[in-house]
Design a protein around this motif. Structure first.
Motif: not given
Ligand code: PMP
Length: 311
Positions: A133-143, A125-128
């Protein structure tokens, strides 16, 4: 379901209702396959050559021989686009190991499955773009690169799906994954950039990322615009201390980040709010639009030969 989508399966365009793949396809059984997502602007596939080269690279890294040459793939892509009802479209090319008996051995599958999908594009959407946007650092690590190299754009997306689930729970639009060493890697379907002391920073390929085609375009643009650009290893604190941040992807293009949420399990958890879209992000968003516009113009001007019809 997009009823007006165009579908090409193996050797021809087929109606949606007839587009069926075997339950013994190893893409379904084991996630054994690769794919590319492209964005189509006014009937022109943006950066098609680059996407097909990356598909070839992903396939070669899992020793999958593509069943079509680049020219044949281009023809299939344009045939699919013609069958689809949209000029601005979402396009996906998928190649799986194909049908075969149960078992991991790729030699069980004599013929890869080739599938092109062209359908309605649902851009963010245009709002982005206006608010970020909101970006959250995840606990899941990249492969881990040595386990499943993120350069392989494979059909096995569970790593990113787990991070996406975390982002949704945190109320964020996208997750940012760190690598096994704790350095910033990438989003679930995007690359990350941020600005610190006027320089544009982004994790380098050694961090274990997919080298996004949008990322490469943005890097080239930024260098052309005489920005200081650094590809390297960065931490979550570097990002939380930045003055601007944005993500990039083929479908989303350049999207500003307005809020960063640190990973819940980390001691330095924090929230960073940006106030408005930063100047460097704005300049790159505008330049990216120009880049797309001139690519579309040049491709049209070059005529069908560049699309592979008259070669
Ligand atoms: N990283 C991952 C894991 C992705 O799936 C994507 C989307 N293809 C990207 C980055 C961004 O790449 P691109 O700019 O080529 O779309």
């Amino acid at each position: 379901m997009d009823e007006s989508a165009g579908i090409y399966l193996n050797d021809r365009v087929v109606p949606l209702a007839q587009a069926r793949v075997s339950v013994l396809d190893h893409g379904f059984l084991y996630g054994d396959g690769v794919y590319e997502t492209m964005r189509v602007y006014g009937g022109v596939v943006f950066m098609m050559e680059e996407h097909l080269a990356r598909l070839e690279n992903s396939a070669s890294l899992i020793e999958l021989r593509l069943p079509k040459s680049p020219r044949q793939m281009k023809l299939a892509i344009y045939e699919t686009l013609e069958a689809c009802g949209h000029k601005d479209a979402y396009l996906r090319v998928t190649v799986s190991r194909g049908e075969g008996p149960i078992g991991l051995d790729p030699e069980l599958c004599p013929r890869p499955t080739f599938f092109v999908y062209a359908g309605r594009l649902t851009p963010p959407s245009r709002d982005y773009y206006e608010e970020g946007i909101t970006l959250a650092v995840a606990n899941t690590r990249r492969n881990l690169r040595e386990a499943l190299d993120p350069q392989i754009k494979s059909l096995n997306f569970l790593n990113n799906i787990r991070a996406k689930i975390e982002a949704k729970k945190a109320g964020a639009h996208e997750a940012l994954m760190l690598n096994h060493r704790g350095h910033l890697a990438e989003g679930t379907t995007s690359n990350i950039f941020f600005v610190s002391e006027g320089a544009l920073l982004t994790p380098g390929p050694e961090c274990g990322i997919l080298r996004g085609i949008t990322r490469d375009t943005v890097l080239a643009m930024a260098r052309r615009m005489d920005m200081k650009v650094v590809e390297g290893e960065f931490t979550e604190e570097d990002l939380l201390g930045s003055s601007e941040a944005f993500i990039t992807s083929t479908i989303m293009e350049v999207v500003p980040v307005s809020r960063l949420i640190g990973a819940p399990s980390h001691t330095h958890t924090g929230i960073r709010d940006f106030h408005g879209v930063g100047d460097i992000t704005k300049a790159l968003m505008a330049e990216y639009r120009k880049e797309v516009f001139s690519y579309v113009q040049n491709t049209r001007a070059a005529g069908p030969s560049i699309w592979g019809f008259t070669e």
